[in-house]
Design an enzyme around this catalytic site. Structure first.
Site, PDB file in Angstrom:
ATOM      1  N   ASP A 352      42.154  72.511  -1.255  1.00  6.95           N
ATOM      2  CA  ASP A 352      41.674  72.724  -2.610  1.00  6.95           C
ATOM      3  C   ASP A 352      42.862  73.149  -3.472  1.00  6.95           C
ATOM      4  O   ASP A 352      43.895  73.574  -2.947  1.00  6.95           O
ATOM      5  CB  ASP A 352      40.595  73.811  -2.586  1.00  6.95           C
ATOM      6  CG  ASP A 352      40.049  74.117  -3.958  1.00  6.95           C
ATOM      7  OD1 ASP A 352      39.836  73.180  -4.729  1.00  6.95           O
ATOM      8  OD2 ASP A 352      39.846  75.308  -4.263  1.00  6.95           O
ATOM      9  N   ASP A 693      38.465  78.033  -1.102  1.00 12.08           N
ATOM     10  CA  ASP A 693      37.925  79.374  -1.327  1.00 12.08           C
ATOM     11  C   ASP A 693      36.572  79.370  -2.018  1.00 12.08           C
ATOM     12  O   ASP A 693      35.873  80.362  -2.027  1.00 12.08           O
ATOM     13  CB  ASP A 693      38.903  80.218  -2.152  1.00 12.08           C
ATOM     14  CG  ASP A 693      39.121  79.650  -3.553  1.00 12.08           C
ATOM     15  OD1 ASP A 693      38.837  78.457  -3.752  1.00 12.08           O
ATOM     16  OD2 ASP A 693      39.576  80.397  -4.440  1.00 12.08           O
ATOM     17  N   ASP A 697      33.740  74.167  -1.549  1.00  3.94           N
ATOM     18  CA  ASP A 697      34.560  73.759  -0.400  1.00  3.94           C
ATOM     19  C   ASP A 697      33.827  73.921   0.934  1.00  3.94           C
ATOM     20  O   ASP A 697      34.295  73.423   1.962  1.00  3.94           O
ATOM     21  CB  ASP A 697      35.849  74.596  -0.341  1.00  3.94           C
ATOM     22  CG  ASP A 697      36.680  74.470  -1.600  1.00  3.94           C
ATOM     23  OD1 ASP A 697      36.860  73.339  -2.061  1.00  3.94           O
ATOM     24  OD2 ASP A 697      37.142  75.501  -2.118  1.00  3.94           O
TER      25      ASP A 697
END
Length: 1075
Positions: A352, A693, A697
């Protein structure tokens, strides 16, 4: 009222298309549209009824298997089952003939005890990791304000129900999915759901079809960073957007780790060989050798125990445990022990952006003021910007100072405290505003008192119509005492300006100035930066005296003829050490791929700063060549940026093309897209690591071979889904973990090679007993003492082995590289699987336990199994043919000869019994009536049964110690995986010597403590001369290993990854761990 029950398959949000009245009617609640604060809301009785009907507003925790069942799962592993079955067989023998098998009292208990010990060690580690995770999760129930019975009251967020009217204030976490009834300057941080770093405006107006982009919906767990408002609860608990994503997570299962698969295959192979050998020779003993069932079964158990390295599961678990503890010191928490090694095996790392690669903190990067370009942060030497920009200085011109004052006293954000360093102070408000005031506070010496020195007298907040915000302050100047500042969208601000500050004074705006503005604006926007423009107007005393009262209606403040001060560009910058960390990953042959919900331009701009994207995309290549994209061959393009809107329409060939690129960025992706990307990568054979985080995700974190969540910024859902947590939120820690994972794999391989080498002397001891037959050179109980005694101590010391070649470790390709050949091989095998399953593409998890067991039993007896086992590939597995050849054939044979030499020497030295005698009388050695006489020259030597048994204790003691001394030499031989078996690295691990010392003392105690001799049938009077034979054989083994390694290095040198041109590797204290 709509159905509030959870429906994982039907989770559509449609309320964003409704009016306030329609939404209120849908949820049967009284709402005052013009003044929501005066709404009646739900009654207490209705709220209680709905709470009882639909349940609390909280996510259903993931189902947890009872600890007893989880322990039994571990205990029922094939390795432990083999040990338990062998232990039970020992007690069956004890019942058949107690006198002849009294040693089985100890043997059976040890075998069963070892199985429970192995299971207990692994279970303890799982429980410990789970307990640590629990401590990280937020267990404090959130509070919120609602309007019920026309009263505003504070309640627990879990008591919210559909139809409740929630009061939203700046700094609040949105407690449920809400429909916005009214809002004032309300912005929410959606980064945990969508990955967008920039806060999103919220109001009761909407023009978007996609609910995630709707401006009249605020989602559970997002943060209100500025403004305030009122919202109508439309989804609670599992039905909220975060709940829907969590359900995606719950529906996914993680594949078995590569290490688990390899150990499982090895155990099955050993069990098969051991089982077949034991059965065959049991039959031979019963029929050909006419042994009784007791002796034959004892022999079968001995052979089985000899083949099975009983200490291997404990060794592997303890090595991984020690490595996990070491990784925790490097800020990496492993929830799953297997994840320790998986991290070192990954071939693709999908990460990410927001909060993982970047700080999730907007930072001022460039300023254009006084017709000059300044940089606020350090720039790489040689960059294009460094050639045209200069370091920002407050006193460089009148324009720089004025712009900084505009940034300092104009914002809506503020520090929550004036204590501590400015960089670490918490800011309440918009992320962009936070970036401005952090920079202003660093540069202005009187920042903390600026608002008091220049008090605000009037304000027009930012709104979507004007696209700018205005403040008027008491600040004296040449013509008056009031100063107006404005900031906002560059094109809007420039449009209402008449002059521009050239660094000295305000001059009329010209076409040349407009061209410079466009150049700078384009430069900043192309980097994916957030660009703001600033302007000012010195209000003349004659029109606007110090006590002038400004009004919004009717407007009595200036709206044009401002002086343009300049532009600021802000970005969510990469975290320290990320660039070098990604560079190390790529140099190690690991493909790093960005998967973000942010804008493609922003994602690509960040990617180019952090070594993730070095080459040109097709669009850039086409632009440079002045041709259309269709004219650029795919073979000449190695970088690609994919927009999330196109993902659902991608064909298999499109996916093949994407994954053929070296540099990949997916932008504007949804949680489902991230999950699909992981599955696609795994289908090509990639071992996928995912870092993230946010809630968005989580499904990908769960499905990946290794999910890595952030601790500080990570959501509870992401931490629960991940297998590993970065305690310091530093991406560079993950790369340290990769290095640690690679090292532990090398050390595991050394340890396994060392441990299984001793099995052949044990197996041959039992085979010679029945084939030749010799007196049994090594009893079953001594085999266990080998496996769980000195071997365990010495094998564990590999956990602290340093890397033979620290630089080379991260230049090795992944141990299961994904190549065109490996992809072709995988697809071919998958096609065969589908054919065998009658045309169905079944996942292993879809098969029943019985089906999987049947396939596992049948597999080794198929042609396909053996052809695939010997098929050449690039993979490096834990136990490969090189390890098996060395352990079972080469070193195993040398050690067997050395042990037999010790065995024969001890019997000859203490009783004069020759090897020929052991062959001649070995079939009934020590049995009643097997006394014999040996004539040598003129003398006759009588050997009684008691003497035979006593001599055998000497022989078995010597065999045992001979094996120990040879394994001490083998310990150092097995250290050389990447280099030759000599050099400083061989002696850097102090625990090697501690393990040898403790293991040696343990072995000597087994032999030389008289009371212990009773249980293990050893003999304390054994001569130390036998030690010399074991040591001499160890030297021979060492010399052989040196020759073997030199030949191997010559014909099969170690392959390292090729250098990647363009990597920017400038070590910093963040990328080197502070070293």
């Amino acid at each position: 009222m709509p159905d509030g029950k959870k429906d994982a398959k039907s989770i559509a949000v449609t309320e964003h298309k409704l009016s306030i009245a329609e939404c209120a009617a849908k949820y049967s609640v009284s709402v005052n549209e013009t003044k929501p604060q005066n709404s009646q809301g739900l009654t207490a009785a209705e709220a209680a009824k709905r709470l009882l009907e639909y349940g609390p507003n909280c996510l259903t925790p993931p189902k947890k298997r009872h600890w007893i069942l989880r322990f039994l799962d571990i205990l029922s592993g094939l390795f432990n089952v083999m040990l338990i079955v062998s232990g039970v067989a020992c007690y069956i023998l004890l019942g058949i003939n107690y006198a002849a098998n009294y040693q089985n009292t100890y043997l059976g208990a040890i075998l069963i005890g070892v199985a429970f010990m192995n299971a207990s060690i692994e279970f303890y580690q799982q429980q410990k990791s789970a307990a640590i995770l629990e401590s990280f999760l937020n267990m404090i129930p959130a509070q919120c304000y609602v309007i019920r019975d026309s009263q505003t009251q504070q309640i627990s967020a879990k008591d919210l129900v559909l139809g409740d009217i929630v009061v939203i204030r700046s700094g609040d976490k949105i407690p449920a999915d809400v429909f916005i009834l009214a809002a004032t300057d309300l912005k929410v941080d959606n980064s945990s759901l969508t990955g967008e770093a920039e806060p999103q405006e919220r109001s009761n107006k909407n023009s978007h079809d996609n609910p995630l982009e709707a401006t009249n919906i605020a989602f559970n767990s997002t943060m209100a960073v500025t403004g305030n408002g009122y919202g109508l609860v439309i989804r609670t608990g599992d039905n909220t957007m975060i709940g829907q994503i969590a359900s995606l997570t719950a529906n996914e299962e993680r594949r078995e780790s590569p290490l688990s698969v390899e150990i499982d295959h090895f155990v099955k192979l050993i069990a098969l060989i051991a089982g077949i050998t034991a059965i065959v020779f049991f039959a031979v003993a019963m029929t050909v050798k006419n042994q009784g069932i007791s002796n034959s079964l004892n022999f079968a158990i001995g052979t089985f125990v000899g083949f099975v390295p009983e200490g291997l599961p404990a060794t592997v678990t303890m090595l991984l445990t020690i490595a996990a503890a070491r990784m925790a010191k490097r800020q990496v928490l492993c929830k799953d022990l297997q994840g320790v090694e998986t991290l070192g095996a990954i071939t693709l790392l999908a990460t990410d952006k927001t909060g993982t690669l970047t700080r999730n903190q907007m930072t001022l990067t460039f300023l254009w003021t006084g017709l000059k370009l300044y940089y606020a942060q350090n720039l790489p030497q040689g960059s294009a910007e460094a050639q045209i920009a200069k370091q920002f200085e407050l006193k460089d011109s009148a324009a720089t100072e004025e712009l900084l004052h505009a940034a300092a006293i104009n914002p809506t954000a503020k520090f929550t405290s004036k204590e501590g360093p400015i960089a670490t102070r918490e800011v309440l408000g918009d992320a962009t505003e936070a970036g401005l005031i952090r920079f202003a506070a660093l540069k202005l010496p009187n920042y903390d008192t600026a608002l008091d020195t220049y008090p605000k007298v009037f304000e027009i907040p930012f709104n979507s119509t004007n696209k700018w915000a205005m403040t008027i302050h008491k600040k004296k100047h040449a013509t008056g005492s009031l100063m107006l500042y404005i900031k906002g969208a560059p094109e809007r601000v420039l449009k209402i300006c008449k002059t521009i500050h050239d660094g000295t004074q305000a001059v009329p705006l010209t076409a040349e100035h407009n061209a410079q503005f466009e150049e700078m604006y384009t430069l900043f926007a192309s980097k994916g930066h957030r660009v703001l423009a600033f302007a000012c107007l010195a209000l003349p005393e004659s029109e606007f005296p110090a006590n002038f009262e400004f009004k919004k209606d009717p407007i009595n403040y200036p709206t044009s003829d401002f002086t343009f001060l300049g532009l600021t560009s802000l970005e969510d910058p990469p975290k320290h050490g990320v660039r070098e960390a990604i560079g190390k990953c790529r140099a190690a042959g690991i493909r790093v791929m960005m998967v973000t919900g942010d804008h493609p331009l922003t994602a690509e701009a960040i990617g180019r700063k952090i070594n993730l994207m070095l080459t040109d995309t097709k669009a850039l290549v086409a632009k440079k060549r002045g041709v259309s994209e269709s004219q650029v061959p795919e073979s000449e393009v190695h970088a690609i940026v994919i927009h999330g809107d196109t993902i659902d329409g991608l064909t298999d060939s499109d996916w093949e093309n994407i994954f053929s690129k070296d540099e990949i960025i997916f932008a504007r992706t949804s949680p489902k897209h991230k999950l699909d990307i992981v599955k696609r990568a795994q289908s090509r054979g990639h071992i996928v690591g995912v870092t993230g985080d946010g809630v968005n995700d989580s499904p990908a974190l769960k499905k990946a071979d290794l999910g890595i969540s952030m601790n500080i910024s990570g959501s509870d859902v992401s931490k629960e889904a991940a297998a590993m947590i970065l305690l310091d939120d530093n991406f560079a820690s993950a790369v340290s973990g990769i290095e640690e994972g690679r090292l532990i794999f090398q050390n595991l391989k050394k340890s396994v090679q060392y441990v299984i080498t001793h099995t052949m002397p044990e197996v041959w001891a039992n085979l010679f007993y029945i084939i030749i037959p010799l007196p049994l050179p090594l009893s079953s109980i001594l085999i266990l003492v080998v496996d769980l005694g000195f071997e365990l101590f010495i094998a564990l010391s590999y956990a602290w082995d340093v890397s033979e070649n620290p630089a080379g470790l991260m230049k090795l390709p992944p141990r299961k590289p994904v190549t065109p050949e490996s992809i072709e091989r995988l697809y071919r095998r998958r096609a065969l699987d589908i054919a065998e399953n009658n045309g169905k593409d079944l996942d292993e998890q879809e098969l029943s336990v019985l089906t999987k067991f049947g396939k596992a039993i049948k597999k080794p007896f198929t042609k396909r199994f053996w052809s695939e086992a010997f098929e050449k590939n690039e993979d490096e597995v834990l136990i490969d043919w090189d390890v098996l050849s060395y352990a079972y054939v080469e070193a195993g044979s040398i050690e067997t000869i050395g042990c037999l030499a010790c065995f024969f020497f001890a019997m000859w030295y203490h009783y004069g019994i020759t090897p020929y005698e052991t062959y001649q009388f070995g079939g009934n050695w020590g049995l009643s009536g097997n006394d014999y006489n040996i004539t040598t020259g003129n003398s006759i030597r009588y050997v009684s049964v008691d003497a035979q048994n006593d001599a055998l204790t000497f022989g078995q003691s010597a065999f045992y110690l001979g094996l120990m001394f040879q394994q001490c030499f083998n310990h150092f031989i097995c250290k050389a995986r990447l280099s030759n078996p000599w050099g400083p690295f061989m002696f850097q691990n102090k625990y090697s010597f501690l393990g040898i010392f403790v293991g040696g003392i343990f072995s000597l105690l087994i032999v030389y403590i008289p009371p212990v001799n009773v249980a293990f049938l050893t003999n304390w009077r054994l001569t130390p001369y036998t030690w010399l034979i074991g040591m001499a054989s160890g030297v021979v083994l060492y010399l052989y290993a040196i020759i073997r390694i030199l030949i191997k290095r010559h014909f099969s040198p170690i392959k390292f990854t090729e250098d990647i041109p363009g990597l920017q590797m400038f070590p910093t204290r963040w990328s080197t761990g502070g070293k």
